[in-house]
Structures are given as structure tokens and as C-alpha cells.
Motif scaffolding. Structure first.
Motif, PDB file in Angstrom:
ATOM      1  N   GLN A 225      41.320  36.911  50.341  1.00 13.06           N
ATOM      2  CA  GLN A 225      41.314  36.862  48.632  1.00 13.06           C
ATOM      3  C   GLN A 225      39.804  36.705  48.404  1.00 13.06           C
ATOM      4  OE1 GLN A 225      43.888  37.019  46.445  1.00 13.06           O
ATOM      5  NE2 GLN A 225      42.166  37.445  45.393  1.00 13.06           N
ATOM      6  N   CYS A 226      39.244  37.488  47.486  1.00 10.80           N
ATOM      7  CA  CYS A 226      37.962  37.423  47.078  1.00 10.80           C
ATOM      8  C   CYS A 226      38.014  36.496  45.707  1.00 10.80           C
ATOM      9  CB  CYS A 226      37.423  38.916  46.714  1.00 10.80           C
ATOM     10  SG  CYS A 226      37.537  40.042  47.729  1.00 10.80           S
TER      11      CYS A 226
ATOM     12  N   VAL B  51      41.091  46.520  44.889  1.00 10.22           N
ATOM     13  CA  VAL B  51      39.855  45.787  43.997  1.00 10.22           C
ATOM     14  C   VAL B  51      40.619  45.135  42.793  1.00 10.22           C
ATOM     15  CG1 VAL B  51      38.133  46.615  42.161  1.00 10.22           C
ATOM     16  CG2 VAL B  51      38.400  47.839  44.362  1.00 10.22           C
ATOM     17  N   ASN B  52      41.601  45.435  42.284  1.00  6.06           N
ATOM     18  CA  ASN B  52      42.356  44.823  41.130  1.00  6.06           C
ATOM     19  C   ASN B  52      42.769  43.626  41.265  1.00  6.06           C
ATOM     20  OD1 ASN B  52      42.037  47.259  39.369  1.00  6.06           O
ATOM     21  ND2 ASN B  52      44.038  47.986  40.131  1.00  6.06           N
ATOM     22  N   SER B  53      43.400  42.999  42.515  1.00  8.52           N
ATOM     23  CA  SER B  53      43.785  41.866  42.929  1.00  8.52           C
ATOM     24  C   SER B  53      42.806  41.244  43.820  1.00  8.52           C
ATOM     25  CB  SER B  53      45.048  41.809  43.802  1.00  8.52           C
ATOM     26  OG  SER B  53      45.186  42.700  44.937  1.00  8.52           O
ATOM     27  N   GLY B  54      41.869  41.903  44.171  1.00  9.81           N
ATOM     28  CA  GLY B  54      40.637  41.148  44.955  1.00  9.81           C
ATOM     29  C   GLY B  54      40.974  40.882  46.459  1.00  9.81           C
TER      30      GLY B  54
ATOM     31  N   ARG C  39      31.507  40.750  52.986  1.00 15.19           N
ATOM     32  CA  ARG C  39      30.845  41.992  52.678  1.00 15.19           C
ATOM     33  C   ARG C  39      31.650  42.953  51.746  1.00 15.19           C
ATOM     34  NH1 ARG C  39      28.991  41.141  57.765  1.00 15.19           N
ATOM     35  NH2 ARG C  39      30.224  43.002  58.493  1.00 15.19           N
ATOM     36  N   GLU C  40      32.906  43.127  51.947  1.00 12.67           N
ATOM     37  CA  GLU C  40      33.720  44.011  51.408  1.00 12.67           C
ATOM     38  C   GLU C  40      33.759  43.573  49.937  1.00 12.67           C
ATOM     39  OE1 GLU C  40      35.260  47.037  52.209  1.00 12.67           O
ATOM     40  OE2 GLU C  40      33.974  47.020  53.745  1.00 12.67           O
ATOM     41  N   CYS C  41      34.301  42.222  49.885  1.00 16.42           N
ATOM     42  CA  CYS C  41      34.297  41.422  48.665  1.00 16.42           C
ATOM     43  C   CYS C  41      33.090  41.716  47.603  1.00 16.42           C
ATOM     44  CB  CYS C  41      34.625  40.103  48.893  1.00 16.42           C
ATOM     45  SG  CYS C  41      36.413  39.796  49.387  1.00 16.42           S
ATOM     46  N   GLN C  42      31.935  41.647  48.423  1.00 20.21           N
ATOM     47  CA  GLN C  42      30.415  41.478  47.626  1.00 20.21           C
ATOM     48  C   GLN C  42      30.609  42.973  47.091  1.00 20.21           C
ATOM     49  OE1 GLN C  42      27.856  39.889  50.363  1.00 20.21           O
ATOM     50  NE2 GLN C  42      28.008  37.807  49.785  1.00 20.21           N
ATOM     51  N   ALA C  43      30.877  43.872  47.988  1.00 14.51           N
ATOM     52  CA  ALA C  43      30.667  45.291  47.376  1.00 14.51           C
ATOM     53  C   ALA C  43      31.604  45.666  46.063  1.00 14.51           C
ATOM     54  CB  ALA C  43      31.265  46.208  48.730  1.00 14.51           C
TER      55      ALA C  43
END
Length: 113
Positions: free
Chosen positions: A97-98, A29-32, A59-63
Motif C-alpha cells: 500500500q502506498c 493508481v487510484n487505490s495506491g 519506487r513504483e509508489c514514488q512514480a
């Protein structure tokens, strides 16, 4: 004759391409960063469906509060099953990468309970 059949079978299997579904293996989550994995057995050519993999990563990034995911770097191959000096199965890791900010949906409160 048996050796010729064995060589023919190996060459036949080596030419096969199999689409694998990449599953989410880790999320930072911290680095996306989202990492997805799929297996590649010995003598098979496996690949992922880029459209499906990108959708899974998005979808994971949007979460996590981001809006999109973009693939970066080359796939990383790691031997996951070893027999002696022979690698029987590789794990292929694809990194995303998000990017962007996805605002949370507005919460509406009702005056009527």
C-alpha cells in the motif's frame, strides 16, 4: 533402491530455500496498491528478499506520487501450472500500500535560452 533414491532426492530438494526476485505485476493508481509476483516451483521453498521487494514497491509508489510503500496482508499463492490434480508451479503475490505525498520536484526555468 530406486524408490529410496527418489525419496531422498525429493527430500533434499524440499529443504532448499531459493531467493526469488519479485517483479511488479500490477499497479492501481487510484487505490495506491502495488502487487509483486514471484514463482515457486513444486518441491522448492522460495521466498523473496523483503528489502529488495520493499525498494521495488517504493519506487513504483514514488512514480505514482506517493512517498513510501508498506506491505500489507499475507502473500497470496495461486497455482499457475497444473498437471492433472497436481500444482507444478505457484505464483506468490505480495501486496504493498502506498502512503504519503511526494511533492514533484521544482521546475526551474532559465532566462537564458
Amino acid at each position: 533402491m530406486k524408490r529410496l533414491c527418489t525419496v531422498g532426492l525429493v527430500l533434499l530438494l524440499a529443504g532448499c530455500g531459493i531467493t526469488r526476485k519479485a517483479e511488479v505485476s500490477s499497479v492501481d493508481v487510484n487505490s495506491g496498491v502495488v502487487r509483486l509476483d514471484y514463482g515457486q516451483p513444486l518441491f522448492q521453498t522460495s521466498y523473496d528478499d523483503a528489502y529488495v521487494t520493499s525498494g521495488t514497491a517504493t519506487r513504483e509508489c514514488q512514480a505514482m506520487g506517493y512517498s513510501t510503500a508498506q506491505a500489507y496482508g499475507q502473500p497470496i499463492e495461486t497455482c499457475s501450472v497444473i498437471s492433472g490434480s497436481l500444482c507444478l508451479n505457484k505464483t506468490v503475490t505480495i501486496q504493498y500500500q502506498c502512503h504519503g505525498y511526494a511533492p514533484a520536484p521544482a521546475v526551474t526555468t532559465s532566462a537564458y535560452y
